[in-house]
Design an enzyme around this catalytic site. Sequence first.
Site, short mmCIF file in Angstrom:
data_model
loop_
_atom_site.label_atom_id
_atom_site.label_comp_id
_atom_site.label_asym_id
_atom_site.label_seq_id
_atom_site.Cartn_x
_atom_site.Cartn_y
_atom_site.Cartn_z
N SER A 170 -0.85 -0.35 37.92
CA SER A 170 -1.24 0.33 36.69
C SER A 170 -0.05 0.49 35.75
O SER A 170 1.10 0.54 36.17
CB SER A 170 -1.80 1.72 37.01
OG SER A 170 -2.87 1.64 37.92
N1 SAH Z 1 -2.55 2.61 41.86
C1 SAH Z 1 -2.44 1.19 42.06
C2 SAH Z 1 -3.45 0.47 41.21
C3 SAH Z 1 -4.00 -0.71 41.90
S1 SAH Z 1 -5.39 -1.46 41.13
C4 SAH Z 1 -1.01 0.74 41.78
O1 SAH Z 1 -0.25 1.52 41.20
O2 SAH Z 1 -0.67 -0.37 42.17
C5 SAH Z 1 -6.72 -0.70 42.01
C6 SAH Z 1 -6.80 -0.92 43.48
O3 SAH Z 1 -8.03 -0.36 43.94
C7 SAH Z 1 -6.80 -2.38 43.93
O4 SAH Z 1 -5.76 -2.59 44.82
C8 SAH Z 1 -8.18 -2.55 44.59
O5 SAH Z 1 -8.17 -3.42 45.70
C9 SAH Z 1 -8.49 -1.12 45.02
N2 SAH Z 1 -9.90 -0.84 45.26
C10 SAH Z 1 -10.99 -1.27 44.57
N3 SAH Z 1 -12.12 -0.77 45.10
C11 SAH Z 1 -11.74 -0.01 46.16
C12 SAH Z 1 -12.44 0.76 47.14
N4 SAH Z 1 -13.78 0.87 47.14
N5 SAH Z 1 -11.73 1.41 48.10
C13 SAH Z 1 -10.39 1.32 48.13
N6 SAH Z 1 -9.66 0.61 47.24
C14 SAH Z 1 -10.33 -0.05 46.26
#
Ligand code: SAH
Length: 220
Positions: free
Chosen positions: A70
């Site tokens: 993010s």
């Molecule tokens: N906070 C993270 C953002 C990653 S993007 C950072 O700073 O890197 C969002 C993430 O949510 C992705 O890695 C994706 O795989 C995960 N995600 C999507 N749906 C999900 C679910 N149902 N349960 C757990 N993780 C999920």
Amino acid sequence: MPDLRFAGIGMTSARTRDRLVQRLREQGITNLAVLDRIRNVPRHIFVDEALASRAYEDTALPIGFGQTISQPYIVARMTEALLEGGPLFNVLEVGTGCGYQTAVLAPLVQKLYTIERIEPLVQRAKQRIKELGIRNVRFRHGDGSLGWKAHAPYDGILVTAAPLVVPDALLQQLKVGGRLIVPVGPEGQQELVRITRKEQGFHRQSLGPVAFVPLLSGIT
Ligand code: SAH
């Protein structure tokens, strides 16, 4: 001896990070503890080495598997929104990704539980958090839309992927007074919301438009 990889040089140096913090202040982030975390967490170790020189730009960057780290402003905004309203003991994060948001948030709460549906991301995030000496985080490979019932209820839940509607399990796992920060809606039309659990029902507040990857069900 300080770990030079974390300290950074050139485009990952303290001066570059200070510029990012200054920019976030100008955009309205006021919580000093949050700004301090943005200054101190080495974002460049959470992205591919080839992208390290761009780690302190205020943009989302790819972390593999079609996912992104993010944007720092969003991480700061969500963390600030979660902290507003009192200290946080028991917190759940859904969507660990590369673990950057995890690293920013962990020292600001007592205990952090984090769930990610893509297994290799869980392993990498775990490794980085360990390297940073952060010890109050527990990881789980699973579907975060179901929450993590064993440690519920939570004072705070932070979701970093967007569901079309807020999953009921997450609402049910909030304490009274607890808040849920979540982006909601289809791609291109998402808004960030803060939902606070009251004695009777929930209070919903909009924090503005955002762009996140979708919250998917199941694991891979
Ligand atoms: N906070 C993270 C953002 C990653 S993007 C950072 O700073 O890197 C969002 C993430 O949510 C992705 O890695 C994706 O795989 C995960 N995600 C999507 N749906 C999900 C679910 N149902 N349960 C757990 N993780 C999920």
